[in-house]
Design an enzyme around this catalytic site. Structure first.
Site, PDB file in Angstrom:
ATOM      1  N   PHE A 290       0.863  -1.179   0.000  1.00 28.33           N
ATOM      2  CA  PHE A 290       0.000   0.000   0.000  1.00 28.33           C
ATOM      3  C   PHE A 290       0.898   1.227   0.000  1.00 28.33           C
ATOM      4  O   PHE A 290       2.076   1.134   0.353  1.00 28.33           O
ATOM      5  CB  PHE A 290      -0.810  -0.007   1.301  1.00 28.33           C
ATOM      6  CG  PHE A 290      -2.286  -0.179   1.121  1.00 28.33           C
ATOM      7  CD1 PHE A 290      -2.807  -1.054   0.202  1.00 28.33           C
ATOM      8  CD2 PHE A 290      -3.168   0.557   1.911  1.00 28.33           C
ATOM      9  CE1 PHE A 290      -4.179  -1.216   0.067  1.00 28.33           C
ATOM     10  CE2 PHE A 290      -4.534   0.400   1.792  1.00 28.33           C
ATOM     11  CZ  PHE A 290      -5.042  -0.485   0.869  1.00 28.33           C
TER      12      PHE A 290
ATOM     13  N   GLN B 198      -8.023  14.274   4.949  1.00 24.57           N
ATOM     14  CA  GLN B 198      -7.382  13.581   3.834  1.00 24.57           C
ATOM     15  C   GLN B 198      -8.296  13.470   2.621  1.00 24.57           C
ATOM     16  O   GLN B 198      -9.444  13.060   2.743  1.00 24.57           O
ATOM     17  CB  GLN B 198      -6.979  12.179   4.262  1.00 24.57           C
ATOM     18  CG  GLN B 198      -6.268  11.422   3.156  1.00 24.57           C
ATOM     19  CD  GLN B 198      -5.711  10.110   3.679  1.00 24.57           C
ATOM     20  OE1 GLN B 198      -6.435   9.160   3.885  1.00 24.57           O
ATOM     21  NE2 GLN B 198      -4.422  10.089   3.918  1.00 24.57           N
TER      22      GLN B 198
ATOM     23  N   HIS C  12      -8.637  11.472  -0.772  1.00 27.46           N
ATOM     24  CA  HIS C  12      -8.110  10.293  -1.446  1.00 27.46           C
ATOM     25  C   HIS C  12      -7.853  10.687  -2.890  1.00 27.46           C
ATOM     26  O   HIS C  12      -8.712  11.294  -3.531  1.00 27.46           O
ATOM     27  CB  HIS C  12      -9.105   9.135  -1.366  1.00 27.46           C
ATOM     28  CG  HIS C  12      -8.494   7.820  -1.724  1.00 27.46           C
ATOM     29  ND1 HIS C  12      -8.154   7.502  -3.010  1.00 27.46           N
ATOM     30  CD2 HIS C  12      -8.135   6.767  -0.962  1.00 27.46           C
ATOM     31  CE1 HIS C  12      -7.613   6.285  -3.015  1.00 27.46           C
ATOM     32  NE2 HIS C  12      -7.596   5.823  -1.781  1.00 27.46           N
TER      33      HIS C  12
ATOM     34  N   LEU D  56     -14.710   5.640  -4.103  1.00 24.32           N
ATOM     35  CA  LEU D  56     -13.291   5.364  -4.064  1.00 24.32           C
ATOM     36  C   LEU D  56     -12.864   4.272  -5.028  1.00 24.32           C
ATOM     37  O   LEU D  56     -13.531   3.266  -5.162  1.00 24.32           O
ATOM     38  CB  LEU D  56     -13.017   4.897  -2.635  1.00 24.32           C
ATOM     39  CG  LEU D  56     -11.615   4.585  -2.262  1.00 24.32           C
ATOM     40  CD1 LEU D  56     -11.010   5.833  -1.665  1.00 24.32           C
ATOM     41  CD2 LEU D  56     -11.599   3.492  -1.216  1.00 24.32           C
TER      42      LEU D  56
ATOM     43  N   GLU E 296      -6.652   2.154  -3.206  1.00 26.41           N
ATOM     44  CA  GLU E 296      -5.226   2.217  -3.439  1.00 26.41           C
ATOM     45  C   GLU E 296      -4.683   0.883  -3.937  1.00 26.41           C
ATOM     46  O   GLU E 296      -3.667   0.821  -4.620  1.00 26.41           O
ATOM     47  CB  GLU E 296      -4.563   2.498  -2.100  1.00 26.41           C
ATOM     48  CG  GLU E 296      -3.396   3.356  -2.154  1.00 26.41           C
ATOM     49  CD  GLU E 296      -3.357   4.176  -0.885  1.00 26.41           C
ATOM     50  OE1 GLU E 296      -3.953   3.782   0.129  1.00 26.41           O
ATOM     51  OE2 GLU E 296      -2.724   5.229  -0.933  1.00 26.41           O
TER      52      GLU E 296
ATOM     53  N   ARG F 138      -0.859   9.607   0.227  1.00 29.20           N
ATOM     54  CA  ARG F 138      -2.072  10.131  -0.403  1.00 29.20           C
ATOM     55  C   ARG F 138      -2.038  11.615  -0.701  1.00 29.20           C
ATOM     56  O   ARG F 138      -2.495  12.044  -1.755  1.00 29.20           O
ATOM     57  CB  ARG F 138      -3.262   9.839   0.500  1.00 29.20           C
ATOM     58  CG  ARG F 138      -3.565   8.385   0.498  1.00 29.20           C
ATOM     59  CD  ARG F 138      -4.785   8.066   1.268  1.00 29.20           C
ATOM     60  NE  ARG F 138      -5.053   6.648   1.053  1.00 29.20           N
ATOM     61  CZ  ARG F 138      -5.855   5.907   1.783  1.00 29.20           C
ATOM     62  NH1 ARG F 138      -6.488   6.458   2.791  1.00 29.20           N
ATOM     63  NH2 ARG F 138      -6.024   4.644   1.499  1.00 29.20           N
TER      64      ARG F 138
ATOM     65  N   HIS G 296     -11.929  12.062   2.134  1.00 34.01           N
ATOM     66  CA  HIS G 296     -11.914  10.659   2.517  1.00 34.01           C
ATOM     67  C   HIS G 296     -11.818  10.416   4.020  1.00 34.01           C
ATOM     68  O   HIS G 296     -12.537   9.591   4.555  1.00 34.01           O
ATOM     69  CB  HIS G 296     -10.736   9.994   1.810  1.00 34.01           C
ATOM     70  CG  HIS G 296     -10.674   8.517   1.968  1.00 34.01           C
ATOM     71  ND1 HIS G 296     -11.770   7.708   1.795  1.00 34.01           N
ATOM     72  CD2 HIS G 296      -9.641   7.695   2.266  1.00 34.01           C
ATOM     73  CE1 HIS G 296     -11.417   6.445   1.993  1.00 34.01           C
ATOM     74  NE2 HIS G 296     -10.140   6.409   2.289  1.00 34.01           N
TER      75      HIS G 296
ATOM     76  N   ARG H 299      -2.939  10.384   7.087  1.00 35.60           N
ATOM     77  CA  ARG H 299      -3.066   8.973   7.457  1.00 35.60           C
ATOM     78  C   ARG H 299      -2.573   8.082   6.329  1.00 35.60           C
ATOM     79  O   ARG H 299      -2.826   8.351   5.159  1.00 35.60           O
ATOM     80  CB  ARG H 299      -4.530   8.656   7.721  1.00 35.60           C
ATOM     81  CG  ARG H 299      -4.818   7.187   7.933  1.00 35.60           C
ATOM     82  CD  ARG H 299      -6.310   6.919   7.948  1.00 35.60           C
ATOM     83  NE  ARG H 299      -6.868   6.984   6.628  1.00 35.60           N
ATOM     84  CZ  ARG H 299      -7.405   5.937   5.983  1.00 35.60           C
ATOM     85  NH1 ARG H 299      -7.441   4.759   6.554  1.00 35.60           N
ATOM     86  NH2 ARG H 299      -7.899   6.079   4.780  1.00 35.60           N
TER      87      ARG H 299
END
Ligand SMILES: Cc1cc2nc3c(=O)[nH]c(=O)nc-3n(C[C@H](O)[C@H](O)[C@H](O)COP(=O)(O)OP(=O)(O)OC[C@H]3O[C@@H](n4cnc5c(N)ncnc54)[C@H](O)[C@@H]3O)c2cc1C
Lengths: 88, 592
Positions: free
Chosen positions: B122, B243, B245, B255, B258, B289, B356, B401
């Site tokens: 990730f 955040q 995304h 979404l 990722e 991100r 997000h 995050r």
């Protein structure tokens, strides 16, 4: 106050609340459908819709996003109708 | 109805919220024989945790070499050095155990051929303190959140947790000393109000993505617990860090995980250029991100966007073998077919950043206790009050995050809050008396919406729509002083308008209009916290990115923001840079 009117608005509120789910995808599909198309359903289709709302989110997601097909024809027809109303 | 006639129920612990955070805490408590009530406005398994598809991080080293200390480094770096290093160490050390616990509770993690748990790479994960890509994310196919939520729910049923399903929490209740002693709630079906008295209360109400027009978050994510905390006099921490995304479906918000880039997908601009190579030469499309979001924004802003309006970029997956798409990313393919009529096996997906995750929230320590500044002490626990999950700020995510760290956060800190509660309950065996004034306040807040004298007041829907647009335009991916100042002014006007809003539905049963009004009040308070905190922070750090202050400024801004509703006041407290046992990671430029 007209009791019938109160009853019907109540049903709609309840229905709307049941369309609030844990995933944005389901919110968009279900709420959009209820706002625009629900009233055009037959009584039987409405019943099916109400049954489908009891399904867990992940199952609904899998049905609506085509990962899975229901073996119940009524459900799979309804799912198709709802899906088609989304991709515009 | 008189407030004396409102039914009361008593529990050792009240948990507001039945997502992964709330349910993990409830289970720990129920297993320790505490009487636990869980209140949730939606049926527990419809909580937003169900949407988490990607997975949860833990340094199991099943696919590539790994250890918790590298995970810690990545999380500190990912947080742009705003994360509290003691809490981060605690979380990363606890991660493998959290995964094994979930497995034990019934989560069917995907497997490798050798039988061990599969782990995918990730964004933001590295080996050896910033070296090669690591593979740290454990997943149950692409339904990890669902599996976690259902397993925890079943375990709670078994452990006899008491559920108040489809009950809405209005406000926290206190005694005269300010100890938190439960909440004022009502049954969404019948409208019946009840007072839940509890020796301890844990807020686990999730995030506030509905602040923005384009978001990955479901409609339920309205920051209710954060609103409750503010009204109870608790400040919110680091709310400027929201955040985005990088890969939401352009124009719709949902979404594209990722995982798509983890499996080899990459971004291109209108010229077909793989532009992430320019912004993050090593990590490329797997940079963290905020870096990817900002890069997409810059491509579009500089005229290299795709489509007739040049307002998005493309995510390419059409080069991947069909079986990878089908086996590892089946969800994405169908999402695109359903909502866009595009098959990513043939065509690239139009994407743009989407709101997000709420990094900020209710300030807590790593035992989940809500902490507030009192005189010279920056972190004094509020007796009886706890918070965990996305509504809390412990702070492990700091300014940004990392993907896969949130499911970990909710499970680790849900559990640790419960452990502290268990200890507290041993020392505090009796219920304290409520201050009737706090009940009255909650009652008044709820019944303000019964007022029909103002029947031509403004509509709640209109104000919410305006708020979401103002927040997107004035507190989104790119920020300047002018834009943010304008945001403060506009949100303040909207807050004023909300005071004159009214609803026409006055029914007791399933009055969703009233719920939406209460939710909007919460969103409004959280919006004010967000835009005020953002306008004050004159630097760029993590998700808070400003054109006029493009650099991180550690000298002035290595500190947490605290916003209080009273006078919309800002205060600051130091970042906890000292870990529990290892050496601190000093701030470094965050390049990938
Ligand atoms: C699309 C998507 C994908 C994600 N994927 C990942 C991922 O792969 N990995 C990862 O680590 N993280 C992921 N995240 C983030 C992660 O899912 C969330 O941060 C996390 O699930 C939050 O859990 P929670 O327990 O704090 O709250 P939630 O699961 O949001 O639960 C909140 C609970 O509070 C209740 N509640 C709220 N307000 C009230 C009220 N007023 N009264 C009563 N009850 C109330 C709700 O009913 C609900 O039960 C993802 C997020 C999104 C949006």
């Amino acid at each position: 106050m007209n009791i019938e009117k109160k009853m019907s608005s109540r049903v709609t509120s309840e229905l709307r609340w049941r369309c609030r789910r844990g995933m944005l995808e389901l919110d968009i599909l279900l709420n959009g459908f209820v706002e625009k198309k629900y009233t055009q359903l037959s009584a039987d289709q409405k019943n099916t819709f109400n049954e489908v709302l009891d399904y867990p989110d992940q199952l609904l997601f899998d049905l609506f996003l085509g990962h899975m097909e229901s073996s119940d024809n009524n459900v799979s027809e309804l799912v198709q109708t709802i899906r088609q109303s989304a991709s515009v | 109805m008189n407030i004396e006639d409102i039914p009361r129920r008593r529990f050792d612990a009240l948990i507001i919220g039945a997502g992964g955070g709330g349910l993990r805490a409830a289970l720990q408590l129920a297993e320790a024989d505490a009487s636990v009530a869980v209140v949730s406005k939606v049926f527990p398994t419809r909580s937003h945790t169900v949407a988490a598809q990607g997975g949860m991080n833990a340094a199991l080293a099943n696919v590539l070499p790994d250890n918790w200390h590298w995970h810690m480094f990545d999380t500190v770096k990912g947080s742009d050095y705003l994360g509290d290093q003691d809490a981060i160490e605690y979380m990363c050390r606890a991660a493998p155990k959290a995964v094994y616990e979930m497995e034990h509770f019934g989560v069917p993690f995907s497997r490798l051929d050798n039988g061990k748990i599969y782990q995918r790479p990730f964004g933001g994960q590295s080996q050896n303190f910033g070296g090669e890509q690591a593979a740290r994310t454990c997943a149950a196919a692409d339904r990890t959140g669902h599996a976690i939520l259902h397993s925890l729910y079943q375990q709670n049923i078994r452990a006899k947790t008491h559920f108040f399903d489809e009950y809405f929490a209005v406000d926290l209740l206190k005694d005269e000393q300010g100890n938190v002693l439960g909440a004022y709630v009502f049954d969404i079906h019948s409208g019946e109000e009840i007072i839940i008295e509890a020796k301890t209360t844990l807020i686990a109400t999730g995030g506030a993505g509905q602040l923005f027009r384009t978001t990955t978050n479901a409609l339920i994510n309205t920051g209710d617990g954060m609103g409750m905390a503010l009204r109870a006099g608790v400040p919110l921490q680091d709310m400027e860090f929201f955040q985005f995304h990088p890969t939401g479906i352009a124009g719709r918000g949902m979404l594209i995980t990722e995982g798509a880039r983890g499996e080899g997908g990459y971004l291109v601009n209108a010229q077909g250029e793989r532009f992430m190579e320019r912004y993050a030469p090593t990590a490329k499309d797997l940079a963290s991100r905020d870096v990817v979001s900002r890069s997409i924004y810059t491509e579009v802003k500089e005229g290299r966007g795709c489509g007739p309006d040049k307002d998005h970029v493309m995510l390419k997956l059409d080069h991947l073998p069909e079986d990878v798409l089908q086996s590892r990313l089946p969800g994405i393919r169908q999402t695109c077919i359903t909502f866009l009529g595009i098959d990513p096996a043939d065509k690239p997906i139009p994407v743009y950043p989407t709101a997000h995750y709420t990094m900020g929230g209710i300030p807590t320590n790593r035992q989940g206790q809500v902490v507030v500044p009192v005189k010279d002490t920056p972190e004094e626990p509020v007796t009886g009050l706890y918070a965990a999950g996305e509504c809390a700020c412990v702070s492990v995510h700091g300014a940004n995050r990392l993907g896969g760290n949130s499911l970990l956060d909710i499970l680790v800190f849900g559990r640790s809050a419960a452990n502290h509660i268990i200890q507290y309950l041993k020392e505090n065996r009796f219920h304290k008396a409520l201050d009737e004034n706090t009940i009255q306040k909650a009652y008044d807040r709820l019944h303000r919406w019964d007022d029909t004298s103002n029947s031509n007041g403004e509509s709640v829907d209109d104000i919410r729509r305006d708020l979401q647009k103002v927040m997107e335009d004035n507190c989104g991916v790119f920020r300047t002083q002018d834009v943010l100042d304008n945001g403060m002014e506009e949100v303040s006007k909207l807050a004023q308008r909300l005071k004159n809003a009214s609803i026409t539905d006055q029914s007791e049963l399933f009055n969703t209009a009233r719920i939406e009004a209460l939710e909007l009040e919460n969103l409004m308070d959280v919006a004010l916290a967000t835009v005020y905190s953002a306008a004050a922070r004159t630097e760029s750090r993590g998700a808070h990115s400003r054109i006029d202050y493009a650099e991180r400024d550690d000298k002035s801004w290595m500190k947490h923001t605290l916003y209080s509703s009273e006078d919309r006041k800002l205060d600051y407290k130091p970042v906890r840079t000292k870990p529990m046992s290892v050496v601190s990671f000093p701030p470094k430029p965050r390049v990938y």
